[in-house]
Design an enzyme around this catalytic site. Structure first.
Site, PDB file in Angstrom:
ATOM      1  N   TYR A  18      -2.470 -13.462   6.568  1.00 35.55           N
ATOM      2  CA  TYR A  18      -3.660 -12.625   6.444  1.00 35.55           C
ATOM      3  C   TYR A  18      -3.922 -12.171   5.011  1.00 35.55           C
ATOM      4  O   TYR A  18      -4.960 -11.577   4.728  1.00 35.55           O
ATOM      5  CB  TYR A  18      -3.522 -11.377   7.319  1.00 35.55           C
ATOM      6  CG  TYR A  18      -3.427 -11.672   8.796  1.00 35.55           C
ATOM      7  CD1 TYR A  18      -4.502 -12.171   9.505  1.00 35.55           C
ATOM      8  CD2 TYR A  18      -2.235 -11.445   9.483  1.00 35.55           C
ATOM      9  CE1 TYR A  18      -4.408 -12.448  10.860  1.00 35.55           C
ATOM     10  CE2 TYR A  18      -2.129 -11.714  10.840  1.00 35.55           C
ATOM     11  CZ  TYR A  18      -3.222 -12.214  11.523  1.00 35.55           C
ATOM     12  OH  TYR A  18      -3.128 -12.484  12.862  1.00 35.55           O
ATOM     13  N   HIS A  23     -10.692  -9.788   5.879  1.00 30.49           N
ATOM     14  CA  HIS A  23     -10.299  -8.567   6.592  1.00 30.49           C
ATOM     15  C   HIS A  23      -9.278  -7.751   5.797  1.00 30.49           C
ATOM     16  O   HIS A  23      -9.122  -6.558   6.048  1.00 30.49           O
ATOM     17  CB  HIS A  23      -9.724  -8.950   7.956  1.00 30.49           C
ATOM     18  CG  HIS A  23     -10.146  -8.069   9.092  1.00 30.49           C
ATOM     19  ND1 HIS A  23     -11.307  -7.327   9.114  1.00 30.49           N
ATOM     20  CD2 HIS A  23      -9.544  -7.821  10.286  1.00 30.49           C
ATOM     21  CE1 HIS A  23     -11.393  -6.674  10.254  1.00 30.49           C
ATOM     22  NE2 HIS A  23     -10.332  -6.950  10.988  1.00 30.49           N
ATOM     23  N   TYR A  66      -0.786  -3.715  12.542  1.00 25.96           N
ATOM     24  CA  TYR A  66      -2.093  -4.360  12.483  1.00 25.96           C
ATOM     25  C   TYR A  66      -3.200  -3.330  12.263  1.00 25.96           C
ATOM     26  O   TYR A  66      -3.039  -2.142  12.552  1.00 25.96           O
ATOM     27  CB  TYR A  66      -2.338  -5.192  13.742  1.00 25.96           C
ATOM     28  CG  TYR A  66      -1.494  -6.442  13.730  1.00 25.96           C
ATOM     29  CD1 TYR A  66      -1.912  -7.571  13.034  1.00 25.96           C
ATOM     30  CD2 TYR A  66      -0.262  -6.472  14.373  1.00 25.96           C
ATOM     31  CE1 TYR A  66      -1.124  -8.711  12.984  1.00 25.96           C
ATOM     32  CE2 TYR A  66       0.531  -7.610  14.329  1.00 25.96           C
ATOM     33  CZ  TYR A  66       0.089  -8.723  13.629  1.00 25.96           C
ATOM     34  OH  TYR A  66       0.876  -9.840  13.569  1.00 25.96           O
ATOM     35  N   ASN A  68      -5.920  -2.544  13.754  1.00 23.40           N
ATOM     36  CA  ASN A  68      -6.387  -1.727  14.879  1.00 23.40           C
ATOM     37  C   ASN A  68      -5.373  -0.653  15.286  1.00 23.40           C
ATOM     38  O   ASN A  68      -5.623   0.109  16.203  1.00 23.40           O
ATOM     39  CB  ASN A  68      -6.756  -2.605  16.082  1.00 23.40           C
ATOM     40  CG  ASN A  68      -5.585  -3.394  16.614  1.00 23.40           C
ATOM     41  OD1 ASN A  68      -4.571  -3.577  15.939  1.00 23.40           O
ATOM     42  ND2 ASN A  68      -5.718  -3.864  17.842  1.00 23.40           N
ATOM     43  N   ASP A  93     -13.361  -4.044   4.745  1.00 25.35           N
ATOM     44  CA  ASP A  93     -14.356  -5.105   4.726  1.00 25.35           C
ATOM     45  C   ASP A  93     -15.581  -4.666   5.517  1.00 25.35           C
ATOM     46  O   ASP A  93     -15.469  -3.922   6.485  1.00 25.35           O
ATOM     47  CB  ASP A  93     -13.767  -6.396   5.314  1.00 25.35           C
ATOM     48  CG  ASP A  93     -13.273  -6.228   6.747  1.00 25.35           C
ATOM     49  OD1 ASP A  93     -12.444  -5.321   6.991  1.00 25.35           O
ATOM     50  OD2 ASP A  93     -13.710  -6.992   7.627  1.00 25.35           O
ATOM     51  N   ASN A 114     -12.460  -2.496  14.114  1.00 23.37           N
ATOM     52  CA  ASN A 114     -11.322  -1.918  14.833  1.00 23.37           C
ATOM     53  C   ASN A 114     -10.433  -1.030  13.962  1.00 23.37           C
ATOM     54  O   ASN A 114      -9.820  -0.089  14.459  1.00 23.37           O
ATOM     55  CB  ASN A 114     -10.505  -3.018  15.502  1.00 23.37           C
ATOM     56  CG  ASN A 114     -11.229  -3.614  16.676  1.00 23.37           C
ATOM     57  OD1 ASN A 114     -12.025  -2.955  17.334  1.00 23.37           O
ATOM     58  ND2 ASN A 114     -10.982  -4.878  16.939  1.00 23.37           N
TER      59      ASN A 114
END
Length: 187
Positions: A18, A23, A66, A68, A93, A114
């Site tokens: 990632y 993101h 993560y 969220n 983002d 999220n």
């Protein structure tokens, strides 16, 4: 100017897969702000590093989980430092802003994001946001898939400057307040 503590949280997901995705632009900005300083693990399940901006103590924050799930660790860190939402900046983002554009604001909805949803669920929504424009996908691609993709080659050419301007936006927000910072970045 009296010293006040700020928390600047860069939203993103853990793991190398990632690291350079749209993101994770928030984490890329706080990494840039940290310079050569090294993040350390905090009991709140965040990685943090302390810097100074305009005489203020600033804790740069990346969740260890993560995106969220960012709200609870950020809340634990805010409680630890006794920081109120008016001294929290979340860098994230934003699909509804063209790539390379930056907008600053206080409060608002989560627009389906999220990470913002998680932070807002653990605070009032009245924290500052540095909204880093990543644009929308061309064609029928799902926006959730789009933000998890790495920046394309033309975006990558502008990425270093975009990240530096995101860092500057957060610094100006702390140093000069929302109105003056918005005048500089919300064009």
């Amino acid at each position: 100017m009296s010293s006040e503590r700020w928390l600047v949280c860069g939203l993103g997901n853990p793991g190398s897969q990632y690291s350079l995705t749209r993101h994770n632009i928030g984490q890329l900005v706080v990494d840039y702000m940290a310079g050569t300083s090294t993040f350390s693990s905090h009991k709140s399940k965040t990685n943090i590093v302390d810097i100074k901006i305009a005489g203020n103590s600033v804790t740069l924050v990346k969740s260890q989980g993560y995106m969220n799930e960012t709200g609870q660790p950020l809340r634990a860190l805010a409680d630890f430092y006794k920081v109120t939402p008016d001294h929290i900046i979340v860098i994230h983002d934003e699909l509804d802003i063209p790539f390379k554009e930056i907008r600053l604001k206080l409060g608002g909805g989560d627009n389906g994001h999220n990470g913002l949803k998680s932070v807002s669920a653990n605070f009032t929504p009245n924290y500052y946001r540095v909204r880093m424009g990543v644009g929308r996908p061309n064609g029928p691609m799902d926006p959730a898939d789009f933000v998890l993709q790495k920046f394309n080659s033309s975006e990558s050419a502008d990425l270093d400057d975009f990240i530096a301007r995101g860092a500057l936006a957060a610094e100006k927000l702390i140093e000069k307040g929302l109105d003056l910072a918005q005048n500089e970045f919300n064009k």
